[in-house]
Every structure is written in structure tokens, then in C-alpha cells.
Design a protein around this motif. Structure first.
Motif, mmCIF file in Angstrom:
data_model
loop_
_atom_site.group_PDB
_atom_site.id
_atom_site.type_symbol
_atom_site.label_atom_id
_atom_site.label_comp_id
_atom_site.label_asym_id
_atom_site.label_seq_id
_atom_site.Cartn_x
_atom_site.Cartn_y
_atom_site.Cartn_z
ATOM 1 N N GLU A 22 9.058 -3.561 3.326
ATOM 2 C CA GLU A 22 9.445 -2.857 4.553
ATOM 3 C C GLU A 22 10.958 -2.750 4.665
ATOM 4 O O GLU A 22 11.495 -1.731 5.104
ATOM 5 N N GLN A 23 11.664 -3.821 4.270
ATOM 6 C CA GLN A 23 13.123 -3.788 4.338
ATOM 7 C C GLN A 23 13.693 -2.773 3.355
ATOM 8 O O GLN A 23 14.667 -2.076 3.666
ATOM 9 N N SER A 24 13.097 -2.693 2.168
ATOM 10 C CA SER A 24 13.555 -1.706 1.188
ATOM 11 C C SER A 24 13.414 -0.292 1.738
ATOM 12 O O SER A 24 14.289 0.560 1.551
ATOM 13 N N ARG A 25 12.306 -0.040 2.424
ATOM 14 C CA ARG A 25 12.107 1.274 3.019
ATOM 15 C C ARG A 25 13.137 1.546 4.111
ATOM 16 O O ARG A 25 13.744 2.622 4.165
ATOM 17 N N SER A 26 13.366 0.558 4.959
ATOM 18 C CA SER A 26 14.341 0.711 6.029
ATOM 19 C C SER A 26 15.743 0.942 5.483
ATOM 20 O O SER A 26 16.500 1.787 5.977
ATOM 21 N N ASP A 27 16.103 0.182 4.452
ATOM 22 C CA ASP A 27 17.426 0.334 3.834
ATOM 23 C C ASP A 27 17.582 1.710 3.205
ATOM 24 O O ASP A 27 18.656 2.329 3.283
ATOM 25 N N CYS B 150 20.166 7.041 3.377
ATOM 26 C CA CYS B 150 19.983 8.495 3.406
ATOM 27 C C CYS B 150 20.647 9.125 4.624
ATOM 28 O O CYS B 150 21.046 10.292 4.586
ATOM 29 N N ARG B 151 20.773 8.378 5.705
ATOM 30 C CA ARG B 151 21.382 8.907 6.925
ATOM 31 C C ARG B 151 22.906 8.870 6.911
ATOM 32 O O ARG B 151 23.555 9.368 7.836
ATOM 33 N N LEU B 152 23.511 8.297 5.869
ATOM 34 C CA LEU B 152 24.969 8.157 5.830
ATOM 35 C C LEU B 152 25.690 9.475 5.594
ATOM 36 O O LEU B 152 26.888 9.587 5.867
ATOM 37 N N GLY B 153 24.985 10.453 5.049
ATOM 38 C CA GLY B 153 25.625 11.738 4.757
ATOM 39 C C GLY B 153 26.603 11.679 3.598
ATOM 40 O O GLY B 153 27.667 12.319 3.627
ATOM 41 N N LEU B 154 26.269 10.923 2.573
ATOM 42 C CA LEU B 154 27.144 10.786 1.408
ATOM 43 C C LEU B 154 27.155 12.061 0.572
ATOM 44 O O LEU B 154 26.228 12.869 0.620
ATOM 45 N N LYS B 155 28.222 12.209 -0.192
ATOM 46 C CA LYS B 155 28.305 13.359 -1.117
ATOM 47 C C LYS B 155 27.322 13.194 -2.273
ATOM 48 O O LYS B 155 26.766 14.173 -2.769
ATOM 49 N N ALA B 156 27.147 11.963 -2.736
ATOM 50 C CA ALA B 156 26.230 11.695 -3.846
ATOM 51 C C ALA B 156 24.794 11.969 -3.415
ATOM 52 O O ALA B 156 24.424 11.760 -2.257
ATOM 53 N N LYS B 157 23.985 12.429 -4.355
ATOM 54 C CA LYS B 157 22.566 12.590 -4.088
ATOM 55 C C LYS B 157 21.897 11.216 -4.104
ATOM 56 O O LYS B 157 22.234 10.371 -4.937
ATOM 57 N N ILE B 158 20.957 11.011 -3.207
ATOM 58 C CA ILE B 158 20.267 9.730 -3.105
ATOM 59 C C ILE B 158 18.894 9.850 -3.756
ATOM 60 O O ILE B 158 18.086 10.709 -3.387
ATOM 61 N N LEU B 159 18.654 8.986 -4.720
ATOM 62 C CA LEU B 159 17.386 8.941 -5.441
ATOM 63 C C LEU B 159 16.714 7.597 -5.189
ATOM 64 O O LEU B 159 17.379 6.618 -4.860
#
Length: 414
Positions: free
Chosen positions: A77-82, A87-96
Motif C-alpha cells: 500500500e505504501q509503494s502505491r501511495s508513494d 506522479c503528482r510532482l510534475g517532474l520533467k522526467a517520465k515516471i515508470l
């Protein structure tokens, strides 16, 4: 212009680049999939809370990595929350996120807001017998279902075999052809146990390049010390993406280190690497991760180790002072680092001591520098001197000379 539509840039006049570049080579056009927050979580000392994960993700993004790979949100559950938080940070890098090739995992992952899924399933006889227990027909069917689902959500997808170098080549090429036709963004090769060598890597990637049209990602473990060399060989053969982690942390001995890959590729094409990443951010990034996993940055770490740009031997020091490239293939200033010429030891040379004398603003002739160098050597035969002790000796020697006390002429000044 290379076969992949890119120019070699500085590589065309780089004396360290291959004289004849492979037509499929991507050493001047490649991307990092940074896996500190996935593979790195498997490091023995790793425990990243949410705040630490966010700091590392932001630091990686600031450094300039193209992709950040996270632990599967199906892990806990923590991994999912993290995953959702990053993903909500709005980083330039793509999140996989890296998941099993399984519909349950895929469904959870697509809901987190990631840009893509890296799915994996074991293909070697070892893993098919002792891990998931499935045959290649099942793997192909499972992969088809999961890939089609991910693509229907408009996300990137990579399909990777696990333990690729102990898998049957016919089986590998067959499954890669299947997923390539389904439209995956990348296929992955994983040296899961670190058994591969650069020649094996080159041959497998080159063969795969002739079979698929999608990009090729490579993941190399470092159990036998070949991870960086294998990554370079993969790029020479046409791979497009390399998995890394900061300081190479990961399962067992870890994977290709981000800093080590940057060092290797800097030599291949300096301008490309400098233009791509904020290399001066590397030291702070590594210190952040090292503190998080409670280790020290190794003394011989690529680029940022405290010995990386330290010169000691007298003959080396003289050449370094005349032209740093004599004994340095990397320019420390390009990485926000500085070189250090060590002089408080029995191997020191008078040219290095003269340089320090000038830095301190002292006025000594060459013969006087040779005399004080001889004194340093005598003292250093008892114990090495730190820089403060050397500076004190140099100032006292200068004061005696300035006061009219002539120094003894050394019989053998280096």
C-alpha cells in the motif's frame, strides 16, 4: 550522419571514439532509465520513506534523467501511495513503474498516474522451472493480454525478459517479435545474475536489433564487474536505453551506476553528455542517496570519489601541472569537482611543491624549492604529512630564507 539519424558531433573528432563507428551504434544518442527508486530499493540497506523518495526523484529530475522507474505499486500500500505522490510532482522526467507481466499488477499500476509500465517475466529455464513455472506459450499469451491493456490506456510499455543471457535464443527472439508486433515502446534485455560479458552483450543486442523495430532497453547487474562495459557494448550494438541506479545500488552488487555510465559516455562523446545532464549535480545526488542508505561514497568512485582526481607520484604531478589531460581523461571542472596534487609524502616531486609554494604566495628559487622538497621527503619517510603540516613547513622554510639563513642543498632533489 549515423544510421539512426543522428550526427556523431564531437565523437567525429574524439580520439577516444572508435575509428570506424558501428552503423547501428547509439553511443551518441541514448537515454537513462533511472532505477534508484526501484532496483535501488532492493539494496540491502535501503529503506526509503516517502519524503526521501520525493527528494531523490526531484534530484534525479534536476540532474536530467529522462525516466524515473519506481517500485511496483502492487508491492504494498505504501509503494502505491508513494508512486501516486511522485506522479503528482510534475517532474520533467517520465515516471515508470516496474511490474510483473500480470493483469492484476497492470490494473493497479495504470491507476497511479504513471507515464508507462515496465513489465517483466522470466524466460530462462531456471526461472520457468523454479519461479513462475510457465512455458513460453503461456508467456506469449500473458504478455499479449497485458500489453494490449496498457496500450489501451495510452501509456508507454516495455516488455522485458528476465535472465535473458541464460534464456534460449530462439525463445527470446520469438517473444520479442511477438511483443514488437503488438507495438511496445521498448523491449528489454536483463542480465539478471550478472553473468554476461561485453562480447555476449554486443552479439545479443545486435541480433535483437535486426529482429525488432522498437527501442531496446538493457539492465545489467554487476556481480562480475562488467555492468558499465556491458552497457557501453549494448549501446555500440544499437541499444537505446540503459537502466542505472545512483552509486549502482540494487539487488546483491547492484547494477550499472549512473555516475560510472556518465564517465564512460563522457569519454565517448563529451559534448553530448554535458549537454544532456547537469553533471555538477552528481556529487550532491550521490551524497543524498549514500546518506539515505547509510553508506559512504567509495574512495574510488567514478568522478566523485575523494581519490578520483588526486595525483600523488612526482612524475605525474609535474605533467598534470603542465597539462592535466596527460593523466586525466575526465575534466574535473565539468563535474563540479577539483583536482588535488598531494605533496606530503615520500613520492613527491619539486615541481608539485613549487606549485604549492606559488599558491601560498611564497618567493623561493628552484634550488630552494628542491631543498624544501628534500626536507618533506625526509619527514614523510616517518609519516605522511597533511596539507596543513606541509604548508607550515613551507612557510617556516620561507621565513628562514627571507631572514638570510641559506638552506642546505639536497644531494638528490627529485
Amino acid at each position: 550522419m549515423t544510421a539512426n539519424g543522428t550526427t556523431n558531433g564531437s565523437a567525429s573528432h574524439n580520439p577516444h571514439a572508435p575509428k570506424y563507428q558501428d552503423s547501428l551504434s547509439r553511443v551518441t544518442n541514448w537515454s537513462v532509465i533511472e532505477s534508484t527508486l526501484r532496483e535501488g530499493e532492493q539494496f540491502a540497506n535501503a529503506f526509503f520513506d516517502t519524503e526521501t523518495k520525493i527528494k531523490i526523484a526531484q534530484a534525479l529530475d534536476d540532474f536530467g534523467v529522462e525516466y524515473i522507474e519506481l517500485t511496483s505499486p502492487a508491492a504494498s500500500e505504501q509503494s502505491r501511495s508513494d508512486c501516486e505522490a511522485i506522479c503528482r510532482l510534475g517532474l520533467k522526467a517520465k515516471i515508470l513503474t516496474h511490474t510483473r507481466c500480470h493483469m492484476d499488477d497492470a490494473r493497479i499500476a495504470v491507476e497511479t498516474g504513471v507515464d508507462g509500465l515496465d513489465i517483466v517475466i522470466g524466460t530462462s529455464s531456471y526461472l520457468r522451472e523454479f519461479s513462475h513455472g510457465k512455458d513460453m506459450d503461456y508467456i506469449a499469451k500473458q504478455a499479449t493480454e497485458v500489453i494490449n491493456f496498457i496500450k489501451s490506456k495510452g501509456l508507454e510499455v516495455r516488455f522485458s525478459s528476465e535472465d535473458s543471457f541464460r534464456s534460449d535464443l530462439v525463445d527470446l527472439l520469438s517473444i520479442y517479435r511477438t511483443v514488437d508486433k503488438l507495438g511496445v515502446n521498448r523491449v528489454g534485455i536483463a542480465d539478471t545474475v550478472g553473468c554476461a560479458n561485453p562480447r555476449q552483450v554486443y552479439e545479443l543486442v545486435r541480433t535483437l536489433r535486426s529482429v525488432v523495430s522498437c527501442d531496446i532497453e538493457c539492465h545489467f547487474h554487476n556481480d562480475t564487474g562488467c555492468a558499465i562495459a556491458n552497457a557501453y557494448a549494448a549501446l555500440e550494438a544499437g541499444a537505446t536505453h540503459i537502466d542505472t541506479s545512483v552509486l549502482g545500488i540494487g539487488e546483491r552488487n547492484g547494477i550499472t551506476p549512473l555516475g560510472g555510465l556518465c564517465a564512460r559516455m563522457y569519454v565517448a562523446d563529451k559534448d553530448y553528455v554535458i549537454g544532456k545532464y547537469k553533471l555538477d549535480k552528481l556529487r550532491d545526488l550521490e551524497n543524498l542517496v549514500a546518506e539515505a542508505v547509510q553508506i559512504q561514497v567509495p574512495f574510488n568512485n567514478y568522478i566523485t570519489g575523494y581519490c578520483a582526481f588526486t595525483h600523488k607520484a612526482g612524475i605525474h604531478a609535474k605533467a598534470i601541472l603542465n597539462n592535466p589531460s596527460t593523466y586525466e581523461i575526465l575534466k574535473p571542472e565539468d563535474f563540479g569537482m577539483t583536482r588535488y596534487v598531494s605533496i606530503g609524502h615520500r613520492l613527491t616531486g619539486w615541481n608539485a611543491v613549487k606549485n604549492r609554494v606559488q599558491q601560498l604566495g611564497l618567493k623561493l628559487s628552484d634550488d630552494e624549492v628542491k631543498a624544501v622538497t628534500a626536507q618533506i621527503k625526509v619527514m614523510a619517510d616517518v609519516k605522511p604529512l597533511n596539507i596543513d603540516e606541509v604548508d607550515t613547513l613551507l612557510r617556516r622554510f620561507h621565513d628562514k630564507v627571507d631572514g638570510g639563513i641559506a638552506p642546505a642543498t639536497p644531494a638528490d632533489a627529485n
